[in-house]
Design a protein around this motif. Structure first.
Motif, PDB file in Angstrom:
ATOM      1  N   GLY A  43       1.078  -1.110  -0.018  1.00  0.00           N
ATOM      2  CA  GLY A  43      -0.073  -0.002   0.155  1.00  0.00           C
ATOM      3  C   GLY A  43       0.820   1.258   0.095  1.00  0.00           C
ATOM      4  O   GLY A  43       2.202   0.975   0.021  1.00  0.00           O
ATOM      5  N   LYS A  44       0.214   2.496   0.255  1.00  0.00           N
ATOM      6  CA  LYS A  44       0.964   3.633   0.084  1.00  0.00           C
ATOM      7  C   LYS A  44       2.129   3.472   1.139  1.00  0.00           C
ATOM      8  O   LYS A  44       1.882   3.138   2.446  1.00  0.00           O
ATOM      9  CB  LYS A  44       0.055   4.939   0.325  1.00  0.00           C
ATOM     10  N   ASP A  45       3.351   4.089   0.695  1.00  0.00           N
ATOM     11  CA  ASP A  45       4.486   4.105   1.763  1.00  0.00           C
ATOM     12  C   ASP A  45       4.763   2.800   2.339  1.00  0.00           C
ATOM     13  O   ASP A  45       5.330   2.599   3.476  1.00  0.00           O
ATOM     14  CB  ASP A  45       4.023   5.275   2.941  1.00  0.00           C
ATOM     15  N   THR A  46       4.823   1.748   1.473  1.00  0.00           N
ATOM     16  CA  THR A  46       5.528   0.383   1.837  1.00  0.00           C
ATOM     17  C   THR A  46       6.503   0.367   1.135  1.00  0.00           C
ATOM     18  O   THR A  46       6.807   0.707  -0.239  1.00  0.00           O
ATOM     19  CB  THR A  46       4.587  -0.503   1.635  1.00  0.00           C
ATOM     20  N   VAL A  47       7.764  -0.308   1.326  1.00  0.00           N
ATOM     21  CA  VAL A  47       8.783  -0.507   0.595  1.00  0.00           C
ATOM     22  C   VAL A  47       8.747  -1.995   0.170  1.00  0.00           C
ATOM     23  O   VAL A  47       8.388  -2.957   0.883  1.00  0.00           O
ATOM     24  CB  VAL A  47      10.028  -0.393   1.510  1.00  0.00           C
ATOM     25  N   VAL A  48       8.634  -2.042  -1.405  1.00  0.00           N
ATOM     26  CA  VAL A  48       8.398  -3.152  -1.832  1.00  0.00           C
ATOM     27  C   VAL A  48       9.549  -3.706  -2.695  1.00  0.00           C
ATOM     28  O   VAL A  48      10.337  -3.078  -3.200  1.00  0.00           O
ATOM     29  CB  VAL A  48       7.195  -3.181  -2.637  1.00  0.00           C
ATOM     30  N   THR A  49      10.038  -5.055  -2.255  1.00  0.00           N
ATOM     31  CA  THR A  49      11.070  -5.678  -3.148  1.00  0.00           C
ATOM     32  C   THR A  49      10.551  -6.813  -3.873  1.00  0.00           C
ATOM     33  O   THR A  49       9.710  -7.476  -3.675  1.00  0.00           O
ATOM     34  CB  THR A  49      11.890  -6.341  -1.841  1.00  0.00           C
TER      35      THR A  49
END
Length: 160
Positions: free
Chosen positions: A4-10
């Protein structure tokens, strides 16, 4: 945790052309800050919204949504003497476009006796691509990352 907004996704990703030929593959996972920070193709970001670790996203992207349309005016003829003696097709270098906008990466596409053709388009410009990625990790972004508008840390953006 879901994306979601303001998550860091790898993610790990594979980009193929429409014939299934591999164009690009992540050597190691890449991280980006999710939430409209322009850190990834917008359609990919939309598709990843709400996903969790282990989820896979597959998309067909038109040129405009991926590496851009092919722009004829980014192809330039340059005098041969502006280049090193060992110049060859496929070499890449950074140069400033004539209009003085930000520097771009140019690829040498042809070498003649007194002229060199360079192309500032992305190598996959004008191609529709098949983008496939797997979510490797999701975590909450730090206040610092949100302030800087990109992911920091192992697979993210490094400040020098």
């Amino acid at each position: 945790m879901n994306i979601g907004k303001d998550t860091v996704v790898t993610i790990t990703y594979i980009v193929k052309d429409m014939d299934g030929k591999l164009l690009e593959e992540s050597d190691e996972p890449v991280s980006y800050l999710h939430g409209g920070y322009d850190n990834i193709f917008p359609l990919v970001e939309q598709a990843l919204e709400g996903k969790a670790i282990g989820d896979t996203v597959e998309l067909k992207l038109q040129p405009a949504d991926a590496f851009g349309e092919f722009e004829e005016d980014l192809v330039r003829l340059e005098p041969r003497e502006s280049f090193p003696a060992d110049i060859e097709v496929g070499m890449q270098f950074v140069g400033s476009p004539v209009d003085g906008s930000e520097e771009m990466l140019y690829t040498v596409t042809d070498v003649a006796e007194d002229k060199v053709v360079v192309d500032g388009n992305h190598p996959y410009a004008g191609q529709a691509v098949h983008f496939q990625c797997v979510v490797a990790d999701v975590r909450a972004a730090t206040a610092d990352e949100v302030a800087h508008r990109h992911a920091h840390g192992a697979h993210g953006h490094h400040h020098h």
